[in-house]
Write a protein that holds these residues in place. Structure first.
Motif, PDB file in Angstrom:
ATOM      1  N   ARG A 164       3.873   1.508  59.082  1.00 25.72           N
ATOM      2  CA  ARG A 164       4.450   0.254  59.560  1.00 25.72           C
ATOM      3  C   ARG A 164       3.274  -0.679  59.882  1.00 25.72           C
ATOM      4  O   ARG A 164       2.414  -0.358  60.708  1.00 25.72           O
ATOM      5  CB  ARG A 164       5.300   0.528  60.798  1.00 25.72           C
ATOM      6  CG  ARG A 164       6.036  -0.692  61.218  1.00 25.72           C
ATOM      7  CD  ARG A 164       7.392  -0.382  61.828  1.00 25.72           C
ATOM      8  NE  ARG A 164       8.062  -1.625  62.104  1.00 25.72           N
ATOM      9  CZ  ARG A 164       8.846  -1.832  63.144  1.00 25.72           C
ATOM     10  NH1 ARG A 164       9.074  -0.868  63.995  1.00 25.72           N
ATOM     11  NH2 ARG A 164       9.411  -3.013  63.329  1.00 25.72           N
ATOM     12  N   VAL A 165       3.246  -1.816  59.201  1.00 22.29           N
ATOM     13  CA  VAL A 165       2.046  -2.657  59.191  1.00 22.29           C
ATOM     14  C   VAL A 165       2.268  -3.993  59.914  1.00 22.29           C
ATOM     15  O   VAL A 165       3.318  -4.607  59.786  1.00 22.29           O
ATOM     16  CB  VAL A 165       1.643  -2.946  57.720  1.00 22.29           C
ATOM     17  CG1 VAL A 165       0.383  -3.799  57.655  1.00 22.29           C
ATOM     18  CG2 VAL A 165       1.455  -1.653  56.939  1.00 22.29           C
ATOM     19  N   VAL A 166       1.237  -4.424  60.656  1.00 15.44           N
ATOM     20  CA  VAL A 166       1.216  -5.781  61.214  1.00 15.44           C
ATOM     21  C   VAL A 166       0.030  -6.511  60.592  1.00 15.44           C
ATOM     22  O   VAL A 166      -1.081  -5.964  60.536  1.00 15.44           O
ATOM     23  CB  VAL A 166       1.039  -5.760  62.755  1.00 15.44           C
ATOM     24  CG1 VAL A 166       0.828  -7.179  63.293  1.00 15.44           C
ATOM     25  CG2 VAL A 166       2.246  -5.129  63.435  1.00 15.44           C
ATOM     26  N   LEU A 167       0.263  -7.731  60.099  1.00 13.40           N
ATOM     27  CA  LEU A 167      -0.842  -8.539  59.574  1.00 13.40           C
ATOM     28  C   LEU A 167      -1.227  -9.585  60.610  1.00 13.40           C
ATOM     29  O   LEU A 167      -0.366 -10.308  61.114  1.00 13.40           O
ATOM     30  CB  LEU A 167      -0.430  -9.254  58.276  1.00 13.40           C
ATOM     31  CG  LEU A 167       0.029  -8.386  57.094  1.00 13.40           C
ATOM     32  CD1 LEU A 167       0.282  -9.272  55.867  1.00 13.40           C
ATOM     33  CD2 LEU A 167      -1.004  -7.319  56.781  1.00 13.40           C
ATOM     34  N   GLY A 168      -2.498  -9.672  60.927  1.00  9.28           N
ATOM     35  CA  GLY A 168      -2.994 -10.669  61.880  1.00  9.28           C
ATOM     36  C   GLY A 168      -3.818 -11.725  61.157  1.00  9.28           C
ATOM     37  O   GLY A 168      -4.805 -11.394  60.495  1.00  9.28           O
ATOM     38  N   ALA A 169      -3.395 -12.993  61.279  1.00  6.82           N
ATOM     39  CA  ALA A 169      -4.082 -14.073  60.554  1.00  6.82           C
ATOM     40  C   ALA A 169      -5.201 -14.662  61.407  1.00  6.82           C
ATOM     41  O   ALA A 169      -5.065 -15.732  61.988  1.00  6.82           O
ATOM     42  CB  ALA A 169      -3.076 -15.153  60.161  1.00  6.82           C
ATOM     43  N   VAL A 190       6.612  -7.524  56.027  1.00  4.05           N
ATOM     44  CA  VAL A 190       5.851  -6.885  57.103  1.00  4.05           C
ATOM     45  C   VAL A 190       5.679  -7.878  58.254  1.00  4.05           C
ATOM     46  O   VAL A 190       5.786  -9.090  58.076  1.00  4.05           O
ATOM     47  CB  VAL A 190       4.460  -6.350  56.659  1.00  4.05           C
ATOM     48  CG1 VAL A 190       4.579  -5.294  55.590  1.00  4.05           C
ATOM     49  CG2 VAL A 190       3.550  -7.471  56.205  1.00  4.05           C
ATOM     50  N   GLU A 191       5.409  -7.326  59.422  1.00  3.84           N
ATOM     51  CA  GLU A 191       5.266  -8.115  60.636  1.00  3.84           C
ATOM     52  C   GLU A 191       4.024  -9.004  60.542  1.00  3.84           C
ATOM     53  O   GLU A 191       2.999  -8.602  59.993  1.00  3.84           O
ATOM     54  CB  GLU A 191       5.134  -7.123  61.801  1.00  3.84           C
ATOM     55  CG  GLU A 191       5.353  -7.692  63.139  1.00  3.84           C
ATOM     56  CD  GLU A 191       6.812  -8.006  63.445  1.00  3.84           C
ATOM     57  OE1 GLU A 191       7.723  -7.479  62.758  1.00  3.84           O
ATOM     58  OE2 GLU A 191       7.026  -8.787  64.384  1.00  3.84           O
ATOM     59  N   PHE A 192       4.135 -10.220  61.096  1.00  2.78           N
ATOM     60  CA  PHE A 192       3.042 -11.184  60.961  1.00  2.78           C
ATOM     61  C   PHE A 192       2.730 -11.806  62.318  1.00  2.78           C
ATOM     62  O   PHE A 192       3.627 -12.175  63.061  1.00  2.78           O
ATOM     63  CB  PHE A 192       3.476 -12.270  59.970  1.00  2.78           C
ATOM     64  CG  PHE A 192       2.514 -13.419  59.873  1.00  2.78           C
ATOM     65  CD1 PHE A 192       1.370 -13.298  59.092  1.00  2.78           C
ATOM     66  CD2 PHE A 192       2.747 -14.607  60.553  1.00  2.78           C
ATOM     67  CE1 PHE A 192       0.475 -14.358  58.996  1.00  2.78           C
ATOM     68  CE2 PHE A 192       1.857 -15.665  60.462  1.00  2.78           C
ATOM     69  CZ  PHE A 192       0.722 -15.544  59.679  1.00  2.78           C
ATOM     70  N   ALA A 208      -2.238  -9.371  67.650  1.00  2.00           N
ATOM     71  CA  ALA A 208      -1.761  -8.494  66.570  1.00  2.00           C
ATOM     72  C   ALA A 208      -1.685  -7.051  67.077  1.00  2.00           C
ATOM     73  O   ALA A 208      -0.729  -6.318  66.784  1.00  2.00           O
ATOM     74  CB  ALA A 208      -2.675  -8.605  65.351  1.00  2.00           C
ATOM     75  N   MET A 209      -2.687  -6.663  67.875  1.00  5.85           N
ATOM     76  CA  MET A 209      -2.685  -5.307  68.449  1.00  5.85           C
ATOM     77  C   MET A 209      -1.522  -5.137  69.418  1.00  5.85           C
ATOM     78  O   MET A 209      -0.823  -4.117  69.418  1.00  5.85           O
ATOM     79  CB  MET A 209      -4.006  -5.044  69.192  1.00  5.85           C
ATOM     80  CG  MET A 209      -5.211  -4.924  68.294  1.00  5.85           C
ATOM     81  SD  MET A 209      -5.081  -3.533  67.172  1.00  5.85           S
ATOM     82  CE  MET A 209      -5.389  -2.164  68.275  1.00  5.85           C
ATOM     83  N   VAL A 220      -2.769  -2.106  61.832  1.00  6.85           N
ATOM     84  CA  VAL A 220      -2.966  -3.553  62.007  1.00  6.85           C
ATOM     85  C   VAL A 220      -4.050  -3.982  61.026  1.00  6.85           C
ATOM     86  O   VAL A 220      -5.146  -3.422  61.035  1.00  6.85           O
ATOM     87  CB  VAL A 220      -3.422  -3.879  63.447  1.00  6.85           C
ATOM     88  CG1 VAL A 220      -3.786  -5.353  63.574  1.00  6.85           C
ATOM     89  CG2 VAL A 220      -2.335  -3.517  64.441  1.00  6.85           C
ATOM     90  N   ILE A 221      -3.709  -4.941  60.167  1.00  7.25           N
ATOM     91  CA  ILE A 221      -4.735  -5.450  59.241  1.00  7.25           C
ATOM     92  C   ILE A 221      -5.075  -6.879  59.661  1.00  7.25           C
ATOM     93  O   ILE A 221      -4.187  -7.728  59.781  1.00  7.25           O
ATOM     94  CB  ILE A 221      -4.271  -5.455  57.769  1.00  7.25           C
ATOM     95  CG1 ILE A 221      -3.611  -4.114  57.391  1.00  7.25           C
ATOM     96  CG2 ILE A 221      -5.442  -5.738  56.846  1.00  7.25           C
ATOM     97  CD1 ILE A 221      -3.163  -4.038  55.924  1.00  7.25           C
TER      98      ILE A 221
END
Ligand SMILES: Nc1nc2c(ncn2[C@@H]2O[C@H](COP(=O)(O)OP(=O)(O)OP(=O)(O)O)[C@@H](O)[C@H]2O)c(=O)[nH]1
Ligand SMILES: [Mg+2]
Length: 334
Positions: A164-169, A190-192, A208-209, A220-221
């Protein structure tokens, strides 16, 4: 009602049932209509994606292996590898090893070359590290190398492997960068976590964390702004992102440097600069489909001592492959 009318009604009813049946059977299921990411990534043919490098290398090699194994042969073999951006040191080492194996003919020399190339790339562990929960993947590199696109491709792979992924911009520097990542997040489902342009990238990384912990995501990417190693402010900003993520996660499992393969040996200079600022422990080598100098993988690994973990072989979300030395060398020499 006479018999003909009864038969007519029965036939009409049967026809109606058949039509409805076809409609319901053929109607796309929820899976088909939902997210692209629900579909497994299609198999990508490495050989065709690396066609430019393969044509350049095999073209020259087939001529060589057809002739005698004299001094000129060994010189030309070394030149051919250098021309493919394998790097002078690595090329010389490979040629010496093939020579030491005393091949009896061109065919034996080709087999030995293949084995030496694979051996030269074997050793490092190329798997993604996942030791914390959530586990962090921080993506860094110079402008336009393919960071954001590679993040989408990575998320796609991880999602398919049930993460399960979160993308942090955290690229708040370039206008449009946040929307670019948001668009990918939406496509993948995916979560953003975003921000306004100009916001503090370290705070995006922190949020994001926080978001990952709140929703139970395990990866978390974090995307970052493209920067040149001599841009002091941006480099300091990156160091701050690193500090925040290290504080939040304990350790950043994967700091991925994205290098554009078409920049050839220049990528090595970039890599060395980034390694000094962030704890880079993996390389994503992008645009391998667009270069005839795929041999740069060997040179980059040799010079930086950082393993190439993935290669980018196109612009779609399925065009990221784990780097596998044997498959790679075979695709080049095919
Ligand atoms: N052919 C090919 N194109 C790629 C590959 N990876 C990325 N690209 C293209 O490279 C261009 C730049 O990609 P981005 O992901 O925006 O690069 P970036 O490093 O995030 O750029 P900045 O955020 O401006 O620093 C886009 O047009 C991508 O489609 C690849 O493996 N092959
Ligand atoms: Mg970007």
């Amino acid at each position: 009602m006479n018999n003909a009318a009864i038969i007519g009604v029965v036939v009409a009813s049967v026809l109606l049932l058949v039509v409805l049946g076809i409609f319901f059977v053929r109607r796309p299921s929820r899976e088909e209509t939902s997210l692209v990411a629900d579909r497994p990534p299609p198999a990508v043919s490495l050989g065709s994606r690396l066609a430019k490098s393969r044509n350049a290398l095999s073209g020259r090699l087939s001529g060589l292996f057809g002739g005698p194994l004299n001094e000129a042969f060994w010189d030309q073999l070394e030149e051919t590898l250098i021309a493919a951006d394998v790097g002078p040191v690595t090329s010389a080492r490979i040629v010496n090893s093939v020579r030491d194996a005393k091949p009896v003919d061109g065919q034996a020399a080709r087999t030995s070359l293949r084995d030496e190339m694979v051996a030269g790339l074997s050793g490092p562990d190329r798997a993604l590290h996942m030791t914390t929960n959530p586990s962090v993947i921080l993506v860094v590199g110079v402008n336009g190398t393919g960071k954001t696109t590679s993040i989408a491709k990575l998320a796609r792979r991880l999602q398919h492997d049930d993460h399960r992924v979160v993308l942090g911009a955290a690229d708040t520097f370039r206008a449009g960068a946040i929307d670019q990542l948001r668009m990918w997040a939406n496509r993948l489902g995916v979560e953003f976590v975003g921000a306004e342009t100009g916001a503090d990238p370290a705070s995006v990384a922190y949020r994001a964390m926080e978001r990952a912990r709140a929703i139970g995501a395990d990866v978390v990417i974090v995307d970052t702004a493209g920067r040149l190693h001599n841009n002091k402010n941006l480099m300091e900003e990156l160091a701050k992102v690193v500090r925040v993520l290290e504080r939040e996660a304990g350790v950043i499992d994967n700091v991925m440097l994205v290098v554009d393969a078409t920049t050839g040996q220049n990528g090595i200079v970039q890599a060395e600069a980034f390694v000094g600022v962030a704890p880079v422990n993996g390389i994503i080598l992008t645009k391998m489909d667009g270069t005839a100098k795929g041999g740069v993988v060997a040179a980059i690994e040799h010079e930086t001592q950082v393993p190439v973990r993935f290669i980018g072989v196109g612009e779609s979300m399925d065009d990221l492959l784990p780097f596998e030395p044997a498959a790679f060398v075979d695709a080049l020499l095919e």
